[in-house]
Motif scaffolding. Structure first.
Motif, short mmCIF file in Angstrom:
data_model
loop_
_atom_site.label_atom_id
_atom_site.label_comp_id
_atom_site.label_asym_id
_atom_site.label_seq_id
_atom_site.Cartn_x
_atom_site.Cartn_y
_atom_site.Cartn_z
N UNK A 38 1.04 -1.16 -0.31
CA UNK A 38 0.11 0.23 0.11
C UNK A 38 0.62 1.66 0.23
N UNK A 39 1.09 1.68 -1.46
CA UNK A 39 2.13 2.78 -1.28
C UNK A 39 1.07 4.41 -0.59
N UNK A 78 0.95 5.15 -7.57
CA UNK A 78 -0.15 7.09 -7.15
C UNK A 78 -1.00 7.06 -7.91
N UNK A 79 -1.45 7.13 -8.52
CA UNK A 79 -3.36 7.26 -9.71
C UNK A 79 -4.23 6.63 -8.79
N UNK A 80 -3.70 5.18 -8.05
CA UNK A 80 -4.76 4.28 -8.11
C UNK A 80 -5.30 4.30 -6.47
N UNK A 81 -4.56 6.00 -5.95
CA UNK A 81 -4.63 5.99 -4.32
C UNK A 81 -6.33 6.57 -4.69
N UNK A 82 -6.38 6.82 -3.37
CA UNK A 82 -7.59 8.22 -2.86
C UNK A 82 -7.20 9.09 -2.59
N UNK A 119 6.14 10.95 -9.68
CA UNK A 119 6.93 9.48 -10.02
C UNK A 119 6.93 9.23 -11.56
N UNK A 120 8.07 8.93 -11.59
CA UNK A 120 9.03 8.89 -13.19
C UNK A 120 8.56 7.43 -13.23
N UNK A 121 8.45 6.72 -12.87
CA UNK A 121 8.07 5.13 -13.98
C UNK A 121 6.71 5.23 -14.02
N UNK A 122 6.04 5.31 -15.03
CA UNK A 122 4.98 3.90 -15.21
C UNK A 122 4.18 3.62 -14.11
N UNK A 165 -11.21 4.43 -10.33
CA UNK A 165 -9.52 4.65 -10.34
C UNK A 165 -8.61 4.10 -11.86
N UNK A 166 -7.43 4.74 -11.46
CA UNK A 166 -7.23 4.37 -12.86
C UNK A 166 -5.89 3.20 -12.32
N UNK A 167 -6.30 1.94 -13.22
CA UNK A 167 -5.92 0.32 -13.23
C UNK A 167 -4.46 0.02 -14.25
#
Length: 329
Positions: free
Chosen positions: A218-219, A259-263, A250-253, A275-277
């Motif tokens: 969990x980032x 990060x994009x999947x984090x609320x 963040x530099x890596x896809x 959310x993005x996955x």
């Protein structure tokens, strides 16, 4: 000074005719007083890496590294048994499932007393048993267990998962480690208990200057408690930097997808939005992609990705990607 300095550590699973490369050239450093997060999906090799550092992997795992320094000493010159003894003296590990790691045939008090370091005891042999019991009681108080008498008389199955996790932390602290490796220390816990465990680890870092390697999938949770973060995917280290760098730029896809999947990072989007996955799933060890292991799922993948990317360093922010997202900011 770096407590731990591991460079290009690889772990192979030697079964049958074809060895399987489970962890591929991962580098990791830990400084005194640092709290580093090790983040990635289940199966990314986080726990394997921690167990390789501790030296607790069995013979079917082959561990190699270009460098393995502990407090400036080159441990690669030692045998695996000698290396394990050096690490065990200063490094402790909290495993994922405390109930499975505790001995079901002994009380908590007996197991804690065994964990107390002999160097902390003094006097004649008949005096040391009472000293061990007192040390065990202090350890339970230190991890927030007030009803120590009931706890010490109990067997592991009579305690909750949260209490067993606290006992595991107490046993880890019994040897006064310089580095504590916490492997998913709050797995399967309620949010209230999770916060208590994380606050306990943070207090140990602040009061004892104990370095902590916090392993999690969990980032978002890790960002609250760490100074630096290393992101792993399918046995490879894809990005490393400060917590602020990893979460905000963040530099890596793959890190971007986490990060994009984090609320927390998507407070601006409409309620109940998806959310993005990333498409697909993490590859199995028997059928790993060549080159960059994220390639089949990566939105930026191109022909060059069939070769393993080299690590690029941007003022301490390291990323392994042919087409990093640095220019997107």
């Amino acid at each position: 000074m770096n407590l731990l300095d591991v460079r290009n550590l690889s772990i192979k699973l030697v079964t049958g005719s074809t060895p399987i490369l489970a962890v591929d050239r991962v580098s990791l450093t830990m400084k005194e007083g640092e709290v580093r997060g090790l983040v990635g999906e289940s199966g990314s090799g986080k726990s394997l890496l921690a167990q390789a550092i501790m030296g607790v992997l069995d013979d079917k795992w082959q561990v190699k590294a270009d460098r393995f320094h502990w407090r400036g000493n080159d441990l690669m010159r030692l045998s695996p048994e000698e290396r394990k003894m050096v690490i065990a003296k200063d490094v402790a590990m909290i495993f994922q499932e405390p109930m499975a790691c505790l001995d079901p045939t002994k009380t908590i008090g007996e197991q804690l007393a065994e964990a107390v370091d002999e160097e902390q005891l003094s006097g004649f042999f008949w005096q040391k048993n009472k000293q061990r019991q007192l040390a065990a009681t202090k350890l339970l108080h230190k991890v927030g267990i007030k009803q120590h008498e009931k706890c010490t008389r109990s067997y592991p199955h009579q305690l909750t998962d949260a209490l067993c996790q606290r006992v595991m932390i107490a046993m880890a602290l019994a040897r006064r480690p310089l580095l504590l490796i916490a492997d998913e220390p709050t797995a399967a816990m309620e949010s209230t208990n999770q916060g208590q465990i994380f606050r306990l680890l943070a207090s140990l870092n602040q009061l004892k200057n104990m370095s902590i390697l916090l392993i999690s999938h969990d980032l978002e949770t890790v960002t609250h408690w760490t100074n630096t973060i290393t992101v792993m995917y399918s046995g490879q280290s894809v990005e490393a930097g400060t917590t602020e760098q990893i979460f905000n730029q963040p530099y890596h896809p793959y890190t971007r997808a986490l990060v994009d999947s984090s609320p927390k990072a998507n407070m601006h989007i409409p309620v109940k939005s998806r959310l993005m996955t990333l498409p697909g799933s993490i590859p199995i060890l028997q059928h790993l992609p060549i080159g960059c292991r994220l390639g089949p799922r990566c939105p930026k993948a191109q022909r060059a990705c069939v070769k393993a990317p080299k690590v690029k360093n941007y003022h301490g922010h390291q990323v392994s990607c042919h087409y990093s997202l640095k220019d997107d900011y």
